[in-house]
Write a protein that holds these residues in place. Structure first.
Motif, PDB file in Angstrom:
ATOM      1  N   PRO A   1      28.559 -96.821  11.641  1.00  0.00           N
ATOM      2  CA  PRO A   1      29.479 -96.551  10.620  1.00  0.00           C
ATOM      3  C   PRO A   1      29.471 -95.671   9.334  1.00  0.00           C
ATOM      4  O   PRO A   1      30.946 -95.433   9.103  1.00  0.00           O
ATOM      5  CB  PRO A   1      27.881 -97.182   9.650  1.00  0.00           C
ATOM      6  N   ARG A   2      28.688 -94.825  10.232  1.00  0.00           N
ATOM      7  CA  ARG A   2      29.458 -93.273   9.172  1.00  0.00           C
ATOM      8  C   ARG A   2      30.549 -92.732   9.837  1.00  0.00           C
ATOM      9  O   ARG A   2      31.661 -92.407   9.895  1.00  0.00           O
ATOM     10  CB  ARG A   2      28.829 -92.190   9.810  1.00  0.00           C
ATOM     11  N   MET A   3      30.483 -93.162  11.803  1.00  0.00           N
ATOM     12  CA  MET A   3      31.574 -92.998  12.300  1.00  0.00           C
ATOM     13  C   MET A   3      33.248 -93.745  12.012  1.00  0.00           C
ATOM     14  O   MET A   3      34.399 -93.695  12.214  1.00  0.00           O
ATOM     15  CB  MET A   3      32.143 -92.938  14.155  1.00  0.00           C
ATOM     16  N   LEU A   4      32.659 -95.398  11.838  1.00  0.00           N
ATOM     17  CA  LEU A   4      34.178 -95.904  11.798  1.00  0.00           C
ATOM     18  C   LEU A   4      34.273 -95.701  10.054  1.00  0.00           C
ATOM     19  O   LEU A   4      35.645 -95.980   9.579  1.00  0.00           O
ATOM     20  CB  LEU A   4      33.419 -97.396  11.079  1.00  0.00           C
ATOM     21  N   ALA A   5      33.117 -95.077   8.797  1.00  0.00           N
ATOM     22  CA  ALA A   5      34.523 -94.499   7.921  1.00  0.00           C
ATOM     23  C   ALA A   5      35.165 -93.561   7.863  1.00  0.00           C
ATOM     24  O   ALA A   5      35.548 -93.607   7.363  1.00  0.00           O
ATOM     25  CB  ALA A   5      33.273 -94.438   6.467  1.00  0.00           C
TER      26      ALA A   5
ATOM     27  N   PHE B   1      24.069 -71.501   7.374  1.00  0.00           N
ATOM     28  CA  PHE B   1      24.913 -71.790   8.125  1.00  0.00           C
ATOM     29  C   PHE B   1      25.605 -71.165   7.029  1.00  0.00           C
ATOM     30  O   PHE B   1      26.523 -71.515   5.739  1.00  0.00           O
ATOM     31  CB  PHE B   1      25.176 -73.181   7.779  1.00  0.00           C
ATOM     32  N   CYS B   2      27.182 -70.792   7.439  1.00  0.00           N
ATOM     33  CA  CYS B   2      27.994 -69.231   6.663  1.00  0.00           C
ATOM     34  C   CYS B   2      29.059 -68.844   6.530  1.00  0.00           C
ATOM     35  O   CYS B   2      29.926 -68.642   6.182  1.00  0.00           O
ATOM     36  CB  CYS B   2      27.153 -68.128   6.580  1.00  0.00           C
ATOM     37  N   GLY B   3      29.826 -69.502   7.741  1.00  0.00           N
ATOM     38  CA  GLY B   3      31.222 -69.665   8.852  1.00  0.00           C
ATOM     39  C   GLY B   3      31.737 -71.260   8.446  1.00  0.00           C
ATOM     40  O   GLY B   3      31.600 -71.546   8.054  1.00  0.00           O
ATOM     41  N   PRO B   4      32.247 -71.095   9.567  1.00  0.00           N
ATOM     42  CA  PRO B   4      32.872 -72.584  10.262  1.00  0.00           C
ATOM     43  C   PRO B   4      31.969 -73.663  10.166  1.00  0.00           C
ATOM     44  O   PRO B   4      30.791 -73.605   9.850  1.00  0.00           O
ATOM     45  CB  PRO B   4      33.327 -72.115  11.391  1.00  0.00           C
ATOM     46  N   ASN B   5      32.675 -74.462   9.295  1.00  0.00           N
ATOM     47  CA  ASN B   5      31.664 -75.605   8.722  1.00  0.00           C
ATOM     48  C   ASN B   5      32.290 -77.126   9.106  1.00  0.00           C
ATOM     49  O   ASN B   5      31.815 -78.361   8.901  1.00  0.00           O
ATOM     50  CB  ASN B   5      31.693 -76.370   7.463  1.00  0.00           C
ATOM     51  N   LYS B   6      32.469 -77.000  10.554  1.00  0.00           N
ATOM     52  CA  LYS B   6      33.560 -77.690  11.076  1.00  0.00           C
ATOM     53  C   LYS B   6      32.772 -78.585  12.753  1.00  0.00           C
ATOM     54  O   LYS B   6      32.637 -77.516  13.561  1.00  0.00           O
ATOM     55  CB  LYS B   6      35.102 -77.840  12.069  1.00  0.00           C
ATOM     56  N   ILE B   7      31.634 -79.236  12.859  1.00  0.00           N
ATOM     57  CA  ILE B   7      30.984 -80.068  14.448  1.00  0.00           C
ATOM     58  C   ILE B   7      32.246 -80.492  15.171  1.00  0.00           C
ATOM     59  O   ILE B   7      32.496 -81.688  14.496  1.00  0.00           O
ATOM     60  CB  ILE B   7      30.147 -80.505  13.897  1.00  0.00           C
ATOM     61  N   ASN B   8      31.806 -80.659  15.742  1.00  0.00           N
ATOM     62  CA  ASN B   8      32.652 -80.867  17.211  1.00  0.00           C
ATOM     63  C   ASN B   8      31.941 -81.903  17.794  1.00  0.00           C
ATOM     64  O   ASN B   8      31.383 -82.055  19.019  1.00  0.00           O
ATOM     65  CB  ASN B   8      33.067 -79.625  18.450  1.00  0.00           C
ATOM     66  N   HIS B   9      31.543 -83.080  17.059  1.00  0.00           N
ATOM     67  CA  HIS B   9      31.205 -83.909  17.748  1.00  0.00           C
ATOM     68  C   HIS B   9      31.063 -85.219  16.903  1.00  0.00           C
ATOM     69  O   HIS B   9      31.851 -85.265  15.511  1.00  0.00           O
ATOM     70  CB  HIS B   9      29.824 -83.896  18.070  1.00  0.00           C
ATOM     71  N   ILE B  10      30.893 -86.720  17.315  1.00  0.00           N
ATOM     72  CA  ILE B  10      30.875 -87.316  16.372  1.00  0.00           C
ATOM     73  C   ILE B  10      30.131 -88.248  15.223  1.00  0.00           C
ATOM     74  O   ILE B  10      30.113 -88.361  14.604  1.00  0.00           O
ATOM     75  CB  ILE B  10      30.915 -88.774  17.816  1.00  0.00           C
ATOM     76  N   PHE B  11      28.753 -87.710  15.297  1.00  0.00           N
ATOM     77  CA  PHE B  11      27.602 -87.697  15.030  1.00  0.00           C
ATOM     78  C   PHE B  11      27.274 -85.985  14.496  1.00  0.00           C
ATOM     79  O   PHE B  11      26.958 -85.481  15.294  1.00  0.00           O
ATOM     80  CB  PHE B  11      27.484 -88.498  14.305  1.00  0.00           C
ATOM     81  N   CYS B  12      26.231 -85.823  13.283  1.00  0.00           N
ATOM     82  CA  CYS B  12      24.934 -84.292  13.450  1.00  0.00           C
ATOM     83  C   CYS B  12      24.881 -84.397  14.454  1.00  0.00           C
ATOM     84  O   CYS B  12      23.600 -85.463  14.309  1.00  0.00           O
ATOM     85  CB  CYS B  12      24.552 -83.948  11.653  1.00  0.00           C
TER      86      CYS B  12
END
Length: 307
Positions: free
Chosen positions: A79-83, A168-179
């Motif tokens: 559902p998160r990925m669909l959103a 977590f103090c630098g980049p915040n982009k997660i290169n994945h489809i979920f956490c």
């Protein structure tokens, strides 16, 4: 923190399939159909195990619970990925990311344990058939299901707390489809070695141990089946196990590629594909695998659906 010129990450951005901008609409339609299929197929299997008298056995009790678990497991991510595909925002708060990671861990481990329970059920049915009704009574079945759901919860909550206690103090982009743990470690500031080792040990405990138990159970099962005098008896015994073996192979095969290969062994793109496989494709095919190869389920379907 201000003196060190550092910023605290308050939210993450799930990149998902942002590298395919022209396919966002198509991907949304595909994953929506997949999610609805998972809900429909697994709900139907749960319904059949509840209403049909021919499916009131421990094997189908576990199968119904497994289908419910599949719905929950998929609902953590899809559902998160669909959103994200629909809105194109992709932002997820720090807390929401932690909650998603925690439930993903808990339900993934529950699936591994329940697959091991189902293997034990087949072991008792084939290797100890005279004692099967006594060993696999309803109380024991309920206890095994509850244990599968709950046994890993305290450890996995602690694991999630450790991961999200990192800086977590630098980049915040997660290169994945979920956490998930692996992409989050790449974003953490400072040394993550000890926590990574801790996560790996817990994964070995809750993922590899059930798999070894399943393997040992099927070695005993195959040994017993080969000793059966009649060909028809051997064929029937193998058929009751084949569906479960296929599901175990699909789930563990795709999962092990992601979690047990060296970091240099695969790209971010391949990790996303295999993650999709065990979080969406496998839950969609599992009900089909169990129903199409199972005469009892097909008979229950014929009773339910008009010709």
């Amino acid at each position: 923190m201000a003196g060190d010129n550092l910023t605290v990450v308050m939210e993450f951005i799930l990149l998902g399939f942002s590298d395919l901008p022209k396919l966002q609409g198509i991907l949304f339609a595909i994953f929506l159909v997949v999610y609805l299929s998972i809900l429909l197929e697994n709900s139907l299997l749960i319904f059949l195990t509840k209403i049909d008298s021919g499916l009131k056995t421990p094997m189908y009790f576990f199968l119904g619970n497994f289908s419910f678990l599949e719905i929950c497991y998929t609902s953590v991510t899809l559902p998160r990925m669909l959103a994200d595909l629909w809105t194109q925002k992709r932002n997820i708060s720090f807390l929401a990311c932690a909650v998603q990671t925690c439930f993903f861990f808990i339900l993934g481990v529950a699936e591994c344990l329940l697959l091991a329970v189902m293997a034990y059920d087949r072991y008792v049915a084939i290797c100890k058939p005279l004692y099967y009704p006594l060993i696999m009574n309803h109380k024991v079945c309920v206890q095994l299901v509850v244990a599968s759901w709950m046994i890993g919860v305290p450890v996995l909550i602690e694991q999630t707390y450790q991961i999200f206690s990192l800086n977590f103090c630098g980049p915040n982009k997660i290169n994945h489809i979920f956490c998930d743990a692996s992409p989050l470690f790449k974003l953490a500031c400072g040394d993550t070695y000890k926590i990574e080792i801790s996560v790996h040990v817990v994964a070995q405990l809750f993922i590899l141990t059930p798999f070894l138990f399943i393997l040992a159970s099927y070695i005993k099962i195959v040994t017993t089946i080969l000793k059966l005098p009649s060909t028809s008896g051997r064929s029937k015994a193998f058929s009751t196990c084949f569906s479960h073996l296929m599901v175990v192979g699909l789930f563990y095969g795709s999962g092990s590629i992601v979690y047990f290969q060296p970091k240099s062994g695969h790209s971010a793109g391949s990790v996303k594909v295999f993650a999709l496989f065990y979080t969406t494709v496998t839950p969609m095919f599992n009900p089909l695998i169990y129903s199409l190869r199972n005469k009892d389920v097909l008979a229950a379907l014929r009773k339910l659906l008009p010709k």
